[in-house]
Design an enzyme around this catalytic site. Sequence first.
Site, mmCIF file in Angstrom:
data_model
loop_
_atom_site.group_PDB
_atom_site.id
_atom_site.type_symbol
_atom_site.label_atom_id
_atom_site.label_comp_id
_atom_site.label_asym_id
_atom_site.label_seq_id
_atom_site.Cartn_x
_atom_site.Cartn_y
_atom_site.Cartn_z
ATOM 1 N N ASP A 1 0.756 -1.166 0.005
ATOM 2 C CA ASP A 1 0.026 0.112 -0.029
ATOM 3 C C ASP A 1 0.955 1.236 0.193
ATOM 4 O OD1 ASP A 1 -2.809 1.122 0.441
ATOM 5 O OD2 ASP A 1 -1.708 2.310 2.019
ATOM 6 N N LYS B 1 -2.066 6.299 -4.425
ATOM 7 C CA LYS B 1 -3.229 7.270 -4.011
ATOM 8 C C LYS B 1 -3.050 8.379 -4.668
ATOM 9 C CE LYS B 1 -3.550 4.760 0.350
ATOM 10 N NZ LYS B 1 -2.347 4.347 0.527
ATOM 11 N N TYR C 1 3.571 9.901 0.529
ATOM 12 C CA TYR C 1 4.212 9.123 1.139
ATOM 13 C C TYR C 1 5.839 9.601 0.649
ATOM 14 C CZ TYR C 1 0.374 6.220 2.710
ATOM 15 O OH TYR C 1 -0.669 5.656 2.991
ATOM 16 N N HIS D 1 -7.136 9.727 -2.151
ATOM 17 C CA HIS D 1 -6.381 9.751 -0.767
ATOM 18 C C HIS D 1 -7.273 10.324 0.153
ATOM 19 C CE1 HIS D 1 -2.440 9.202 1.189
ATOM 20 N NE2 HIS D 1 -3.316 9.024 2.236
#
Length: 312
Positions: free
Chosen positions: A45, A79, A50, A110
Amino acid sequence: MAAGAITLSSGYKMPVIGLGVWRMEGQSIRNLLFSAIKIGYRQFDCAADYKNESEVGHALAEALQTGLVKREELFITTKLWNSDHGHVLEACKDSLKMLQLEYLDLYLVHFPVATRHTGVGTTGSALAEDGVLDIDTSISLETTWHGMEDLVSKGLVRSIGISNYDIFLTRDCLAYSKIKPAVNQIETHPYFQRDSLVKFCQKHGICVTAHTPLGGAAANTELFGSLSCLDDPIIQDLAKKYNKTAAQFILRWGIQRNTVVIPKSSKLERLQENFQVFDFTISDEDMDKIKSIDRNYRTNQPAKFWGIDLFA
């Protein structure tokens, strides 16, 4: 030990356990991903926000090139960030390039909010002059969703979904969608069970993925000062009954709710421990006991950075 899978409304199978890569950095990502694949993880994921898609991509490419795993065995999620709602195609292509993939297994919105665009891939959270998140009120979630649907027709994405959507927004998405959301990824754990939302999604064919399935543990305590359900005495006692750790018990609880769980860990022993949840079953009676410890307690609080509580 093979993980089970849930068949999504898109027809594709999603492993019931995956590894979240939030807050993983640098060279450690390669070692963690290789270790996870060897343990049996097949779902990873990711998210543009990130800021490690490139490192994940290098690790995945090496794993595929060396024959450690085949692409069709993997389930890769990433996302769309808030600042790219008006640039869905470009953002998806940027993530694919970073991840060195030809397609995504799952692409999620997201958060259900568009913010000021800061450039594709920059994943900014621009603040306005008042120090509050600069929300873009010109782009509707419906427009964003139709952009997501186009990715499926272009063959860039196999399944599309939503993240951090409540019942109202999920219902709305079901109403305006041509392709229904296959997944809603939300925070849910024994202290934040959200049974109404989970059941609503499942009733309408939307698989719920539990991010923060252990209540955030050390990561969220460090970032948000939150409590973790790992230390709850009822969970501790029940885990001992099954000769499992508290984390294993909680993950099994999540799987038995028919949710997908994506714990994050940067420690090899935890990666192994979190995957060893398929050799026991929690009784109905003990599943009911967990209902009693729900606190409606959210641990992931981006308001700390955004100057506004979007969950209010």
